[in-house]
Design a protein around this motif. Sequence first.
Motif, PDB file in Angstrom:
ATOM      1  N   ARG A   1     -12.225 -22.802 -70.239  1.00  0.00           N
ATOM      2  CA  ARG A   1     -11.905 -23.290 -69.076  1.00  0.00           C
ATOM      3  C   ARG A   1     -11.132 -24.452 -69.270  1.00  0.00           C
ATOM      4  NH1 ARG A   1     -11.774 -18.752 -67.449  1.00  0.00           N
ATOM      5  NH2 ARG A   1     -13.135 -17.793 -65.924  1.00  0.00           N
TER       6      ARG A   1
ATOM      7  N   GLU B   1      -8.637 -20.649 -63.039  1.00  0.00           N
ATOM      8  CA  GLU B   1     -10.047 -20.572 -63.437  1.00  0.00           C
ATOM      9  C   GLU B   1     -11.035 -20.200 -62.564  1.00  0.00           C
ATOM     10  OE1 GLU B   1      -8.772 -23.527 -67.261  1.00  0.00           O
ATOM     11  OE2 GLU B   1     -10.314 -24.063 -65.909  1.00  0.00           O
TER      12      GLU B   1
ATOM     13  N   THR C   1     -14.945 -14.339 -68.181  1.00  0.00           N
ATOM     14  CA  THR C   1     -13.775 -13.191 -68.146  1.00  0.00           C
ATOM     15  C   THR C   1     -14.588 -12.015 -68.193  1.00  0.00           C
ATOM     16  OG1 THR C   1     -12.679 -14.694 -69.491  1.00  0.00           O
ATOM     17  CG2 THR C   1     -11.719 -12.366 -69.294  1.00  0.00           C
TER      18      THR C   1
END
Length: 669
Positions: free
Chosen positions: A165, A287, A50
């Motif tokens: 994830r 994702e 991220t």
Amino acid sequence: MDKQKTLPQNLRRILPFLIFLLFISGVCVIVYKAQFRYDLHKPVQYIMMTTHKTNGEVILTKDSPSLTEEFSCSVPELRAFSMECTAYRASSDARISITLSDTESGQILYRDSQKITGLIKTSNSRYLKCSLDEEFTDSESRLLRLELTLEHAQDTTLHFTANQRQILVSSFNDNPADHSNVIYSLSYSDNSFMSLFYAVLCAALLLFAALTYYLIMIRCQKIQQFFVPLALMLGLIFQCLVTVHGVPDESTHLDTAYKYSNQILFVQSTDTPGTIYKRECDARLSEMLANGLESNSYYQLLFHTLERPSDTQLVQVSYIDGTNLVPGIVYLPAALGISVGRILGLSAMLTFQLGRIFNLLVFILLIRLAIGVTPYWKNLFGALGLLPITLQQAASASYDAIINGLVFLFIALCFHCQNTQVLHKKQLIPTGILAVFVAVIKGGVYLPLLFLLILCFHHRSSGMYPARKRKLLLGSVLAFVLLSALALVKFMPVFHDFLTSAAAVDQENSLYTIPYVLQHPLHTVYLLWNTLMKCGDDLVRGLLGGMLSWLDFQINWIFIILLLICLLLLINVNDDNKRLSRKAQLVISGSCLLSTLLIMLSMLVGYTQMKWNYIQGLQGRYFLPLAPAFFPLLTTNIVSVNVKQASRTWMVLIGTEILLVLQMAAMIL
């Protein structure tokens, strides 16, 4: 004789048109030759971590020296991978052993042991970069296993940046319930496909330029007529250029819209708070896209938009609800678009794009209504609706699309009521509904815009009896108090956090709070002043579209100055402006100033740590809803723009936006 007169007139129209298109074509070629082509040999980068947000970490020590991660490789032709990590108290002989293997075949894809002395903590991030000896051509959808072992650790600790994830990671440390990820990025294939993307983009821009010239210069249409086609086409261009997750916090907005899509499609809620059901393909794509723009996002856009997904079963995933600062209705357009994609069984990318397109359509409708409603400054409303930052937000899943459109419409209604001699219910009812909306969005920072309602009544009060004046004043004050109370109730949890977020244990890293601001008013003034001095240029640039995506694209000031000049000219178009009275100027300037202060103070107590001497996190786009009210204050008799000059100004504005889009494209790689 008529033919002889007509021919030169047609030539006078066609020749500038051809010159304009040739100019745009020339710039497209120059940008490709001078900027774009040199980076086409680079591998595609997929950032698994991220970005722009805080991540967690996983720590290896002497007592806990190993970790394993099994993950589904979502990219073809894998070439390399990397991990972000920092070493503390690193001993000279400490090493990290890295192994990447295919769990199905047992094939070792990468194995090495690296010294970690180069990972010692500094002000810059440190990465373990691992390049495969041979490209793994059959890597997509393969289950891979990463093993890390800290050797000769002694007092060494190795901190890996980590996140979650839920779909891609099947197990962490052989625990199927743990979906932690320590891989920062995957490199695969090469981005030569971006030449196709650039060619399509240039073709779209040339078509857009031709449409603009035809509508404005040849058909001589007014803003009421050409706004919709131009906003729609340019918005779709921005929608592809700043693709899914390319807009700040868009992943959160998509999650929230997905929640409402479940309600529309009668999908049951989960039993676990903070989770929702998603199609597996949708959760997987979420994702696979980074927060920001990267070549991987365009790879997914070009090659996976039109595919038919096979993994459409519902899975339970965690999500972040974005309705703490806004009413849920602002997510309805995106939720409808996502629902259509799910019903038709479209790919995850196309489903998310439909949600963004529905947002864009509603935004265009709202701005077109505002242009039709406002008696003056129609060109200003249209120009603000076409600014790069406005269209970026409009062509995304962000709630800014609906908020900006509705606030623009509210301001237009206030101008309309000011210019109307007799007010009717059909004017007052929508104005009142929008006033409630303004009061309950973004923590109430736009609440001062409700003072614009004074414009609807103050010029009528001169002929009223004193008793009626008092009733009108009392009613206005009562309405403002009720709306303020509504905002207070709506955002009470947020205000409570602001009141109690200070941490006495770590005063420097704690956030400023409302009690601190009230107890130290002079220091607050210093903070506001420092913010204007240090960040003022970035705020102006961000307001006009010079800082796009996650502030990754910082456009040259030349484009910003041109856009600002065009706005200043378009507010002074003959028969499309009005000299405001002193009272109106006071009301508008006061409401804009108070709202600006609330925006800054909200970021001070909601985002800024006490170690900083200026406000963190401010962005120019936060002030965009104030622009339709603020710019009319700059109307002047010194500048007079006729209809023909206004058309030329529009061509300069559109030409500047085309050049700005090309510069954005050059920055992607």
